[in-house]
Every structure is written in C-alpha cells, then in structure tokens.
Design an enzyme around this catalytic site. Structure first.
Site, PDB file in Angstrom:
ATOM      1  CE1 TYR A  51      -3.017  -3.056   0.435  1.00  0.00           C
ATOM      2  CE2 TYR A  51      -3.203  -2.590   2.774  1.00  0.00           C
ATOM      3  CZ  TYR A  51      -3.524  -3.371   1.686  1.00  0.00           C
ATOM      4  OH  TYR A  51      -4.353  -4.461   1.849  1.00  0.00           O
ATOM      5  CB  ALA A 201     -20.542  -5.298  -1.641  1.00  0.00           C
ATOM      6  N   GLY A 203     -19.439  -0.491  -0.787  1.00  0.00           N
ATOM      7  CA  GLY A 203     -20.499   0.471  -0.533  1.00  0.00           C
ATOM      8  C   GLY A 203     -21.792   0.179  -1.271  1.00  0.00           C
ATOM      9  CG  LEU A 205     -24.180  -5.081   0.170  1.00  0.00           C
ATOM     10  CD1 LEU A 205     -23.476  -6.075   1.088  1.00  0.00           C
ATOM     11  CD2 LEU A 205     -25.497  -5.652  -0.342  1.00  0.00           C
ATOM     12  CE  LYS A 208     -18.646   3.796  -3.206  1.00  0.00           C
ATOM     13  NZ  LYS A 208     -17.360   3.238  -3.672  1.00  0.00           N
TER      14      LYS A 208
END
Length: 298
Positions: A51, A201, A203, A205, A208
């Site tokens: 990252y 997921a 957002g 769920l 989004k």
C-alpha cells in the site's frame, strides 16, 4: 466491543478491525483517526507493504508510537515493487520474505509484527519454502503468528494441511458468499480465524448506486441493497446490517473495514451496539439472491 481469539493464537482481536489501506496521506489526520478508533475499542490494524509503496505502514507506525503494547499490528508480504515503481511482481520466495520483513519493521517502528500475512498466492507457488520463511521469522521473534490473505480454496487447503497459519483473510459479504460454500466450515473445523474484507461490497450494500458486482447484474445488486435497507432501522442502519450478516457467521473472527473519516468510524462503530440479525432476518437476506460460488482455484 467484542474480542475473539484469532484462531489458535493468543491474539484477542476486536470484532471490528481497522483496514488501513483507506488512510489518507496526512500523518496528523491519520494519527487522530487511529487514536479515535483505539478509544472505541479497536485494537487490530491491518496494512501491507504494497500500500502506497510502504507509506501506509509508515503512517500507521507513526500513529501507533507509544501505543504498541495495546494494539495488534498485521501486515502483508509477497508483492515486490519493480525498481521503476511501475508495478509489482509476485514473489513468495523465502529470501524475499526474510528481507521484506526488515523493511516493514522499520516502517512500522516496531521490533515485531503480530500477524504477518502472505498477500495472495497460487497453488503453483513454492509453498513449503514460503512456510519455511514464516517459521524462521517466528523462531527469530520478528513475527508472532502468520496467516494468508486468499480467496482461493485450493491455496487455503494447502496451507491448512502444511502450515501453522492462524488466520485467513478473505472477501466475504452478502454479495460475495463464495466462502460459505466450503472455506468457512473448513477453517472453523481447523480452528483458523477468518478475517473478512469487502463486507460492504464497496459500498454497494450501503449507499452507492447499484452496479454489476462479480457475477451479479445491476438489478441483482439493487435487490440485495433493497433487502439490506428493508431490515435496517434507526437502531441498525444499512452498514450495520451488512456487517452483522458477516460477523454473525460462527467462523468469522473480525471484519476488517476500511475507514477514511471520523464520520465513517462513528457509523461503523454503531455495529457494536446494533441489534443482532434474527435467524429469519438472516434467512431473508440469503434468499434474495442465489449464492455465488468459486469457479476457479477449487
């Protein structure tokens, strides 16, 4: 906050874990957010050397200075950045792992890593060599335990049979129920902790607009989101309902959630106090869509 031992380790992990990949680039803001998370009872922080070219480990290390004894640090290894920074190569070799851990320890400003995870893997890897690297690091005291981050059943099975892993991190949500087919029960039987990621997921769920996800169409995703919304209320909002679906599986130790802002943290932390899903509510969610299954790497 509930705490659960991670597999057969001695690590008591908060059921909501902090996924550090979502952290921004401002060290001061990250330090404040992490301090807020600790105040809420979060003790598990997951990062990776991949990252931000290691900067994610660096910012986490700065934020945890003076707090080392009260937190659990997990990081990952296996993705080796190319010298020109254009991408990375997969390298699960022993020599690389033994060198990469030294850089992670420096960035994290710590003498040891609580959980060192292989960041992926295939069945064609030199698995015994990889395991030997982790075992060497345990003997040296540079790591306390090791695990893998993988969604591949054949890889997970190989490490269960041949190693001393204490955990597997895998994607698991109402829109990705592949782990339910075989992996979760297999890991539970072998007392190996499950750390979930992607449990909201991306957002879809929560908040989004519906979009295709894995093998599900936009319409199917919308139906799943609607089912989550239907079971949500003031006491248990949509994010908490989606997380409850994951956390209430007996094999799951903790949900690793990406948290970027104080507002997101407060929302996620409401999960701890939110009402549990009743069996009929969980069944209702499961009936919305046929469960997806692993098509490869079985």
């Amino acid at each position: 906050m509930q705490y659960h031992l991670l597999g057969n380790s001695t690590l008591p992990v908060s059921e909501i874990a902090f996924g550090c990949m979502s952290l921004g680039k401002e060290d001061d803001a990250n330090e404040r957010l992490i301090a807020q998370a600790i105040a809420h009872g979060i003790n598990f922080f997951d990062t990776a050397d991949l990252y931000e070219h290691g900067q994610n480990e660096t910012t986490l290390g700065k934020a945890l200075l003076g707090k080392r004894q009260s937190v659990i640090i997990a990081t990952k290894v296996g993705n080796q950045w190319k010298k020109d920074g254009s991408g990375w190569d997969w390298n699960p070799g022993k020599k690389y792992i033994l060198s990469a851990v030294e850089e992670s320890l420096k960035r994290l400003q710590t003498d040891y890593i609580d959980l060192y995870q292989l960041h992926g893997g295939t069945i064609d890897d030199p698995i015994d060599e990889t395991i030997a690297a982790f075992e060497t690091l345990k003997q040296q005291g540079k790591i306390r335990y090791y695990g893998i981050s993988s969604i591949r059943p054949n890889v997970i099975r190989a490490y269960i049979e041949r190693s001393n892993i204490v955990s597997v991190m895998m994607q698991y949500s109402l829109l990705d129920r592949r782990p339910e087919e075989a992996c979760l029960a297999m890991l539970q039987r072998n007392n190996i902790g499950v750390l979930t990621r992607g449990s909201l997921a991306s957002g879809l769920l929560v908040n989004k607009p519906a979009a295709p996800y894995l093998s599900y169409s936009q319409e199917a995703v919308a139906a799943a989101a609607a089912a989550v919304a239907k079971l949500s209320s003031v006491e248990r909002e949509r994010a908490q309902t989606a997380l409850r679906y994951v956390l209430q599986h007996q094999a799951v130790t903790a949900a690793v959630v990406g948290i970027r802002t104080p507002a997101q943290l407060e929302d996620i932390m409401q999960t701890v106090q939110s009402p549990a899903l009743q069996p009929e509510e969980r069944q209702l969610l499961q009936q919305v869509l046929p469960p997806n299954k692993y098509e490869q790497h079985r």
